[in-house]
Design a protein around this motif. Structure first.
Motif, PDB file in Angstrom:
ATOM      1  N   LEU A 224       3.380  -9.302  -5.213  1.00 12.35           N
ATOM      2  CA  LEU A 224       2.363  -8.268  -5.375  1.00 12.35           C
ATOM      3  C   LEU A 224       1.471  -8.176  -4.137  1.00 12.35           C
ATOM      4  O   LEU A 224       1.086  -7.075  -3.720  1.00 12.35           O
ATOM      5  CB  LEU A 224       1.512  -8.566  -6.620  1.00 12.35           C
ATOM      6  CG  LEU A 224       2.242  -8.443  -7.976  1.00 12.35           C
ATOM      7  CD1 LEU A 224       1.315  -8.858  -9.113  1.00 12.35           C
ATOM      8  CD2 LEU A 224       2.751  -7.022  -8.186  1.00 12.35           C
ATOM      9  N   GLN A 225       1.138  -9.320  -3.554  1.00 12.35           N
ATOM     10  CA  GLN A 225       0.335  -9.302  -2.325  1.00 12.35           C
ATOM     11  C   GLN A 225       1.085  -8.617  -1.194  1.00 12.35           C
ATOM     12  O   GLN A 225       0.490  -7.866  -0.413  1.00 12.35           O
ATOM     13  CB  GLN A 225      -0.030 -10.736  -1.936  1.00 12.35           C
ATOM     14  CG  GLN A 225      -1.027 -11.399  -2.877  1.00 12.35           C
ATOM     15  CD  GLN A 225      -1.272 -12.849  -2.509  1.00 12.35           C
ATOM     16  OE1 GLN A 225      -0.711 -13.366  -1.540  1.00 12.35           O
ATOM     17  NE2 GLN A 225      -2.114 -13.517  -3.288  1.00 12.35           N
ATOM     18  N   GLN A 226       2.406  -8.861  -1.134  1.00 10.88           N
ATOM     19  CA  GLN A 226       3.199  -8.218  -0.097  1.00 10.88           C
ATOM     20  C   GLN A 226       3.245  -6.706  -0.311  1.00 10.88           C
ATOM     21  O   GLN A 226       3.168  -5.925   0.655  1.00 10.88           O
ATOM     22  CB  GLN A 226       4.614  -8.792  -0.094  1.00 10.88           C
ATOM     23  CG  GLN A 226       5.524  -8.236   0.975  1.00 10.88           C
ATOM     24  CD  GLN A 226       5.031  -8.561   2.374  1.00 10.88           C
ATOM     25  OE1 GLN A 226       4.550  -9.662   2.618  1.00 10.88           O
ATOM     26  NE2 GLN A 226       5.129  -7.603   3.287  1.00 10.88           N
ATOM     27  N   ARG A 229      -0.035  -5.280   0.905  1.00 15.19           N
ATOM     28  CA  ARG A 229      -0.082  -5.220   2.367  1.00 15.19           C
ATOM     29  C   ARG A 229       0.758  -4.057   2.889  1.00 15.19           C
ATOM     30  O   ARG A 229       0.362  -3.358   3.827  1.00 15.19           O
ATOM     31  CB  ARG A 229       0.392  -6.544   2.961  1.00 15.19           C
ATOM     32  CG  ARG A 229      -0.606  -7.682   2.812  1.00 15.19           C
ATOM     33  CD  ARG A 229      -0.242  -8.859   3.705  1.00 15.19           C
ATOM     34  NE  ARG A 229       1.028  -9.469   3.283  1.00 15.19           N
ATOM     35  CZ  ARG A 229       1.123 -10.499   2.451  1.00 15.19           C
ATOM     36  NH1 ARG A 229       0.013 -11.020   1.923  1.00 15.19           N
ATOM     37  NH2 ARG A 229       2.289 -11.006   2.129  1.00 15.19           N
ATOM     38  N   ASP A 230       1.919  -3.862   2.280  1.00 21.67           N
ATOM     39  CA  ASP A 230       2.780  -2.758   2.717  1.00 21.67           C
ATOM     40  C   ASP A 230       2.113  -1.406   2.451  1.00 21.67           C
ATOM     41  O   ASP A 230       2.202  -0.479   3.276  1.00 21.67           O
ATOM     42  CB  ASP A 230       4.121  -2.830   1.990  1.00 21.67           C
ATOM     43  CG  ASP A 230       4.936  -4.046   2.396  1.00 21.67           C
ATOM     44  OD1 ASP A 230       4.633  -4.637   3.457  1.00 21.67           O
ATOM     45  OD2 ASP A 230       5.859  -4.412   1.641  1.00 21.67           O
ATOM     46  N   THR A 235      -0.862   3.472   4.621  1.00 22.52           N
ATOM     47  CA  THR A 235      -2.002   4.388   4.605  1.00 22.52           C
ATOM     48  C   THR A 235      -2.724   4.455   5.946  1.00 22.52           C
ATOM     49  O   THR A 235      -3.569   5.328   6.130  1.00 22.52           O
ATOM     50  CB  THR A 235      -2.995   3.953   3.503  1.00 22.52           C
ATOM     51  OG1 THR A 235      -3.391   2.591   3.736  1.00 22.52           O
ATOM     52  CG2 THR A 235      -2.365   4.077   2.122  1.00 22.52           C
ATOM     53  N   LYS A 236      -2.426   3.553   6.828  1.00 18.64           N
ATOM     54  CA  LYS A 236      -3.108   3.571   8.122  1.00 18.64           C
ATOM     55  C   LYS A 236      -2.585   4.711   9.001  1.00 18.64           C
ATOM     56  O   LYS A 236      -1.440   5.085   8.938  1.00 18.64           O
ATOM     57  CB  LYS A 236      -2.885   2.219   8.840  1.00 18.64           C
ATOM     58  CG  LYS A 236      -3.634   1.065   8.181  1.00 18.64           C
ATOM     59  CD  LYS A 236      -3.417  -0.222   8.971  1.00 18.64           C
ATOM     60  CE  LYS A 236      -4.154  -1.384   8.346  1.00 18.64           C
ATOM     61  NZ  LYS A 236      -3.949  -2.651   9.094  1.00 18.64           N
TER      62      LYS A 236
END
Length: 236
Positions: A224-226, A229-230, A235-236
């Motif tokens: 879930l953390q990965q 991060r993805d 969104t950047k």
């Protein structure tokens, strides 16, 4: 016991491999030492052509070879087993996420526990001696058969040697006939145990199952953390 970190798992695998090598090395050291001692006491040429160092080497080298061979084999087997468990945990995490979307009332822990119960294991409160023996017999059927058959044949020959009216050839013939029959019975018994274990699965404790569930929770959290991060990077 299944550990939760890679370091602990590597230590566990190394310990299992070392213990396996020591156990098999000891079982090899006993007959090799007995054989060297018997040769020293009964064969004058052997006693005259060897010294203490060479006799010690002949007793130790078979045990050291068996230690190295069996420990390496156990190490390879345990590494494959750990890799399988890790792969199963990753697949279970993905499967559980799909099930959660279809069955909101069920919890992640329940899904993980069900997955472990259906993965080919038999969960018991504690591993008793017969559970450990069955696990060992399932993984090492040839070793179990050898450890039972060799002393049995030796005992049969010992029983024949006490009959002075029999010639040596007759004693050997009787030993071969009865030994083959006993070995066949032992082979059928060991194969029956292996068939039983293949159907019911390896025995693990409730603590082992609980720790595998915890490992799955850890892998889910990392997954879930990965994903987060993805998503942030996209969104950047």
């Amino acid at each position: 016991m299944v550990s939760l970190t890679p370091i602990e798992r590597s230590q566990e695998v190394a310990t299992d491999a070392t213990n396996e090598g020591l156990l098999n090395g000891f079982f090899t050291l006993v007959p090799s030492t007995a054989a060297v001692y018997w040769a020293t006491q009964n064969i004058p040429a052997f006693r005259a052509r060897t010294n203490l160092q060479s006799r010690t080497a002949m007793a130790l080298m078979p045990a050291l070879f068996v230690f190295a061979f069996t420990s390496e084999h156990k190490l390879t087997h345990r590494m494959k087993q750990v890799a399988y468990e890790s792969q199963h945990s990753r697949e279970t995490v993905q499967w559980a996420e799909q099930q959660l979307s279809q069955q909101p009332a069920i919890t992640v822990t329940q899904l993980y526990e069900r997955s472990i119960a259906e993965s080919g294991v038999c969960i018991v409160p504690t591993l008793r001696w017969h559970h450990r023996f069955l696990n060992y017999a399932n993984e090492h059927p040839i070793q179990v058969l050898s450890s039972l058959a060799v002393p049995t044949v030796g005992y049969i020959f010992y029983g024949r040697s006490g009959k002075e009216h029999l010639a040596l050839s007759s004693k050997i013939m009787h030993t071969r006939v009865f030994g083959q029959f006993a070995t066949l019975l032992l082979l059928l018994s060991v194969m029956g145990l292996k068939e039983f274990m293949d159907r019911n699965g390896k025995y693990i404790t409730e603590q082992d199952a609980h720790e595998r569930v915890q490992e799955m929770h850890r892998m889910r959290a990392e997954w879930l953390q990965q994903l987060q991060r993805d998503q942030k990077e996209e969104t950047k």
